[in-house]
Write a protein that holds these residues in place. Structure first.
Motif, PDB file in Angstrom:
ATOM      1  N   ALA A  15       0.857  -1.176   0.000  1.00 11.59           N
ATOM      2  CA  ALA A  15       0.000   0.000   0.000  1.00 11.59           C
ATOM      3  C   ALA A  15       0.898   1.232   0.000  1.00 11.59           C
ATOM      4  N   GLY A  16       0.559   2.217  -0.823  1.00  7.41           N
ATOM      5  CA  GLY A  16       1.381   3.417  -0.954  1.00  7.41           C
ATOM      6  C   GLY A  16       2.421   3.335  -2.047  1.00  7.41           C
ATOM      7  N   ALA A  17       2.578   2.145  -2.675  1.00  8.94           N
ATOM      8  CA  ALA A  17       3.575   1.981  -3.733  1.00  8.94           C
ATOM      9  C   ALA A  17       3.068   2.566  -5.050  1.00  8.94           C
ATOM     10  N   ALA A  40     -10.701  -8.542  -4.247  1.00 11.05           N
ATOM     11  CA  ALA A  40     -10.874  -9.783  -4.996  1.00 11.05           C
ATOM     12  C   ALA A  40     -11.442 -10.875  -4.102  1.00 11.05           C
ATOM     13  N   SER A  41     -12.527 -11.477  -4.552  1.00 12.11           N
ATOM     14  CA  SER A  41     -13.133 -12.574  -3.811  1.00 12.11           C
ATOM     15  C   SER A  41     -13.531 -13.668  -4.799  1.00 12.11           C
ATOM     16  N   PRO A  42     -13.101 -14.944  -4.561  1.00 10.16           N
ATOM     17  CA  PRO A  42     -12.328 -15.380  -3.398  1.00 10.16           C
ATOM     18  C   PRO A  42     -10.843 -15.025  -3.476  1.00 10.16           C
ATOM     19  N   GLU A  43     -10.247 -14.972  -4.673  1.00 10.59           N
ATOM     20  CA  GLU A  43      -8.841 -14.618  -4.852  1.00 10.59           C
ATOM     21  C   GLU A  43      -8.707 -13.790  -6.127  1.00 10.59           C
ATOM     22  N   ALA A  44      -7.563 -13.120  -6.274  1.00  5.56           N
ATOM     23  CA  ALA A  44      -7.357 -12.286  -7.456  1.00  5.56           C
ATOM     24  C   ALA A  44      -7.309 -13.104  -8.743  1.00  5.56           C
ATOM     25  N   ASP A  45      -6.881 -14.362  -8.653  1.00  6.28           N
ATOM     26  CA  ASP A  45      -6.783 -15.185  -9.856  1.00  6.28           C
ATOM     27  C   ASP A  45      -8.023 -16.055 -10.076  1.00  6.28           C
ATOM     28  N   SER A  46      -9.154 -15.614  -9.538  1.00  6.49           N
ATOM     29  CA  SER A  46     -10.420 -16.318  -9.777  1.00  6.49           C
ATOM     30  C   SER A  46     -11.273 -15.506 -10.740  1.00  6.49           C
ATOM     31  N   GLU A  47     -12.030 -16.188 -11.578  1.00  4.11           N
ATOM     32  CA  GLU A  47     -12.888 -15.508 -12.538  1.00  4.11           C
ATOM     33  C   GLU A  47     -14.003 -14.726 -11.843  1.00  4.11           C
ATOM     34  N   SER A  55      -3.876   3.876   2.719  1.00  2.00           N
ATOM     35  CA  SER A  55      -4.741   3.304   3.753  1.00  2.00           C
ATOM     36  C   SER A  55      -5.545   2.111   3.262  1.00  2.00           C
ATOM     37  N   LEU A  56      -5.273   1.652   2.040  1.00  2.00           N
ATOM     38  CA  LEU A  56      -6.005   0.496   1.509  1.00  2.00           C
ATOM     39  C   LEU A  56      -5.708  -0.736   2.359  1.00  2.00           C
ATOM     40  N   PRO A  57      -6.737  -1.453   2.819  1.00  2.00           N
ATOM     41  CA  PRO A  57      -6.500  -2.665   3.617  1.00  2.00           C
ATOM     42  C   PRO A  57      -5.715  -3.725   2.837  1.00  2.00           C
ATOM     43  N   VAL A  74      -3.150  -8.472  -7.986  1.00  2.00           N
ATOM     44  CA  VAL A  74      -2.144  -8.112  -6.985  1.00  2.00           C
ATOM     45  C   VAL A  74      -2.566  -8.547  -5.594  1.00  2.00           C
ATOM     46  N   ASN A  75      -1.558  -8.710  -4.747  1.00  2.00           N
ATOM     47  CA  ASN A  75      -1.752  -8.906  -3.318  1.00  2.00           C
ATOM     48  C   ASN A  75      -1.148  -7.687  -2.625  1.00  2.00           C
ATOM     49  N   VAL A  76      -1.989  -6.894  -1.953  1.00  2.00           N
ATOM     50  CA  VAL A  76      -1.534  -5.680  -1.290  1.00  2.00           C
ATOM     51  C   VAL A  76      -1.080  -6.007   0.128  1.00  2.00           C
ATOM     52  N   ALA A  77       0.144  -5.624   0.451  1.00  2.00           N
ATOM     53  CA  ALA A  77       0.714  -5.846   1.775  1.00  2.00           C
ATOM     54  C   ALA A  77       0.900  -4.519   2.504  1.00  2.00           C
ATOM     55  N   ASN A  78       1.052  -4.611   3.826  1.00  2.00           N
ATOM     56  CA  ASN A  78       1.317  -3.430   4.659  1.00  2.00           C
ATOM     57  C   ASN A  78       0.259  -2.350   4.485  1.00  2.00           C
ATOM     58  N   GLY A  79      -0.992  -2.804   4.418  1.00  2.00           N
ATOM     59  CA  GLY A  79      -2.105  -1.883   4.211  1.00  2.00           C
ATOM     60  C   GLY A  79      -2.585  -1.226   5.490  1.00  2.00           C
ATOM     61  N   GLY A  80      -3.636  -0.403   5.324  1.00  2.00           N
ATOM     62  CA  GLY A  80      -4.198   0.341   6.439  1.00  2.00           C
ATOM     63  C   GLY A  80      -5.617  -0.080   6.738  1.00  2.00           C
ATOM     64  N   ASP A  81      -6.403   0.879   7.235  1.00  2.00           N
ATOM     65  CA  ASP A  81      -7.773   0.567   7.635  1.00  2.00           C
ATOM     66  C   ASP A  81      -8.781   1.458   6.911  1.00  2.00           C
TER      67      ASP A  81
END
Length: 238
Positions: free
Chosen positions: A76-78, A101-108, A154-156, A187-194
């Motif tokens: 997050a912030g990148a 993404a639900s259930p995962e980013a690589d799901s249709e 601040s993206l979770p 993408v998988n966002v790491a170090n996110g916020g609230d």
């Protein structure tokens, strides 16, 4: 006769090179390989744009490649972005959306409901005319081949789709004339916020095609024109 066929070939090449795809995700200042983290779009061979905003293809220009596309890890912030396979030959409006993404980013299934929020846009600026002359629109990203933006700090944390888009406006004076060039990265966002992204929209659904920023004659602006109106929701970039 040879000259005639040569002219046809030249016209066909010009038509293809005037269009483009967005196959590369920009990470850490460098572009990934084609379709590594970006879902391969249906125009990956012919570069042709979308024009129907009511089509399911307006979401990610799907080519059913979600499960075979890798997921990039970003903070997050990148700063990230998209690189095209050629210069943005047409003038237009640029934006970036994200969807949890639900259930995962690589799901249709990811991104198929009202989960999208806009995180960035680059709209043309307006220069008013003088001495009775009409005003003009100025397109900052024309003739470049990439655009970048920031993942909201601040993206979770979690998995998301990022949807990059250019709405080309060179023939947008009639309904269905605007051309949409787009793709989705996983993408998988790491170090996110609230943070709580809003407002949320769906694709299709975010556009009707009649918005003044989509249905517009950029070469013959009305006398009372005061500025470009960006289509879609407001930007959330907290």
């Amino acid at each position: 006769m040879k000259a005639f066929f040569a002219a046809l070939v030249s016209a066909a090449v010009t038509s293809v090179t005037a269009h483009y795809t967005l196959p590369d995700l920009i990470l850490n200042g460098a572009a990934s390989t084609d379709w590594e983290y970006v879902r391969q779009t249906q125009n990956y061979q012919d570069n042709m744009p979308l024009t129907d905003v009511t089509s399911d293809l307006i979401r990610c220009y799907e080519n059913n490649t979600a499960s075979s596309t890798s997921v990039a890890t970003v903070d997050a912030g990148a700063t990230v972005g998209f690189k095209a396979n050629g210069d943005f030959y047409h003038p237009g409006y640029f934006s970036a959306y994200m969807s949890k993404a639900s259930p995962e980013a690589d799901s249709e299934e990811a991104g198929t409901s009202q989960t999208w929020f806009k995180i960035w846009q680059d709209a043309p600026t307006f220069t008013a005319g003088t001495n009775g002359q009409p005003g003009t629109l100025n397109f900052a990203l024309e003739s470049t081949d990439q655009f970048t933006f920031t993942i909201p700090p601040s993206l979770p944390s979690g998995q998301y789709l990022i949807r990059g888009e250019q709405i080309a406006l060179h023939v947008a004076k009639t309904y269905g004339g605007a051309q949409f060039y787009l793709s989705c990265a996983q993408v998988n966002v790491a170090n996110g916020g609230d943070g709580s992204p809003e407002p949320l929209v769906s694709f299709p659904g975010a556009y009707t095609g009649y918005e003044p920023g989509i249905l517009i004659d950029i070469y013959d602006l009305p006398s009372n024109f005061t500025g470009y109106v960006s289509p879609g929701p407001a930007v959330w970039n907290q």
